[in-house]
Write an enzyme that holds these catalytic residues in place. Structure first.
Site, PDB file in Angstrom:
ATOM      1  N   ASP A  57       0.849  -1.191   0.000  1.00 47.84           N
ATOM      2  CA  ASP A  57       0.000   0.000   0.000  1.00 47.84           C
ATOM      3  C   ASP A  57       0.881   1.237   0.000  1.00 47.84           C
ATOM      4  O   ASP A  57       2.100   1.136   0.110  1.00 47.84           O
ATOM      5  CB  ASP A  57      -0.903   0.004   1.242  1.00 47.84           C
ATOM      6  CG  ASP A  57      -0.082  -0.095   2.527  1.00 47.84           C
ATOM      7  OD1 ASP A  57       0.398   0.951   2.999  1.00 47.84           O
ATOM      8  OD2 ASP A  57       0.108  -1.218   3.039  1.00 47.84           O
ATOM      9  N   ASP A 110       0.667   3.572   2.394  1.00 52.72           N
ATOM     10  CA  ASP A 110       0.451   4.150   3.719  1.00 52.72           C
ATOM     11  C   ASP A 110      -0.732   5.116   3.625  1.00 52.72           C
ATOM     12  O   ASP A 110      -1.779   4.719   3.117  1.00 52.72           O
ATOM     13  CB  ASP A 110       1.736   4.816   4.229  1.00 52.72           C
ATOM     14  CG  ASP A 110       1.785   4.906   5.751  1.00 52.72           C
ATOM     15  OD1 ASP A 110       1.345   3.942   6.413  1.00 52.72           O
ATOM     16  OD2 ASP A 110       2.247   5.914   6.276  1.00 52.72           O
TER      17      ASP A 110
END
Length: 277
Positions: free
Chosen positions: A217, A219
């Site tokens: 991802d 973040d």
């Protein structure tokens, strides 16, 4: 040749990357160390005829949060089983645009933002190793082991990043936007929750330690990106776990084919000379 020293490789599997099926002739071993019990049973077996020991960092049912992992017991148990190397997998968040979800990263530095963990085997307790250990941490990850992993990944044509700084947070929560932007301002590349104290403890015992990190991802620093959540992380891990598995399957025999006597002696000397008694 590699038969000059018995190579045995500990594998610590992170989220979604602790499948025992990668091992042949496997058997389970229950152990207890001077620092308590590891996260789960050790699963001993072979990968392409190389002795390996697999351990699920969070337990096989993922019941142990990052702060509560008994890192000391995990690393000590692998050392007691004769492991010379520890190769670990980690899920992590990306703090750089160019590190995309699904990319593999081989970190070479860390910044420690944890606060609640036992980070040394030399803590003054009666059952612990004796003395005080001021272990050098300028080169936390074994560069020779990292190079083998990187070379194998290049041959497999898997998109990867040869180096990077991982900032390690306490967890189990994810970052605030302010924290995420702060870590980017520090020029960190990825963010995770388990590298420290694992890498420090491996260094204290003179083990060759390296990480295969997978970005899952961005973040929460990207304005146009949905906030990171567990479902998204697990989806990316399931889609890409085969990458880390393939790296392990090819890197382990490559590691076993090398002569590690000088590298291991250097690690052993550095760990011993760091202890004041």
């Amino acid at each position: 040749m590699a038969d000059e020293i018995k190579i045995k490789i500990g594998i610590i599997g992170g989220t979604g990357l602790d499948n025992p099926d990668i091992l042949a002739d496997r058997r389970e071993i229950e152990v207890k160390t001077a620092y308590g019990s590891p996260s789960d049973v050790l699963i001993e077996g072979k990968i392409k005829n190389v002795d390996c020991v697999l351990l699920a960092r969070h337990g096989r049912k993922h019941t142990i949060m990052p702060t509560n992992v008994n890192y000391r017991a995990n690393i000590f148990a692998l050392k007691e089983q004769g492991c010379t190397h520890v190769i670990v997998t980690n899920a992590c968040g990306s703090l750089k645009e160019e590190i995309k979800p699904g990319d593999i990263i081989f970190p070479d530095q860390f910044i420690d933002r944890t606060t609640k963990r036992h980070s040394t085997f030399y803590d003054g307790q009666d059952t612990s190793l004796k003395g005080v250990c001021h272990i050098p941490m300028d080169t936390p990850f074994c560069p020779v082991t990292r190079k083998v992993l990187i070379d194998v990944t290049e041959k497999l044509d898997i998109h990867h990043h040869k180096a990077g700084t991982i900032v390690v947070i306490e967890g189990p929560r994810f970052s605030t936007k302010a924290e995420s932007h702060l870590y980017r301002a520090w020029n960190c590349d990825i963010i995770g929750m388990t590298t420290v104290p694992e890498v420090v403890l491996a260094k204290e015992l003179g083990l060759c330690y390296a990480t295969i990190a997978m970005a899952t991802d961005y973040d929460c620093w990207r304005c146009d990106e949905q906030t990171v959540c567990v479902d998204d992380v697990m989806a990316i891990m399931k889609q890409n776990a085969h990458k880390a598995t393939q790296i392990l399957l090819d890197a382990i025999p490559a590691i076993a084919a090398k002569d590690w006597s000088k590298v291991l002696e250097k690690h052993k000397t550095a760990s011993k000379s760091a202890v004041m008694i």
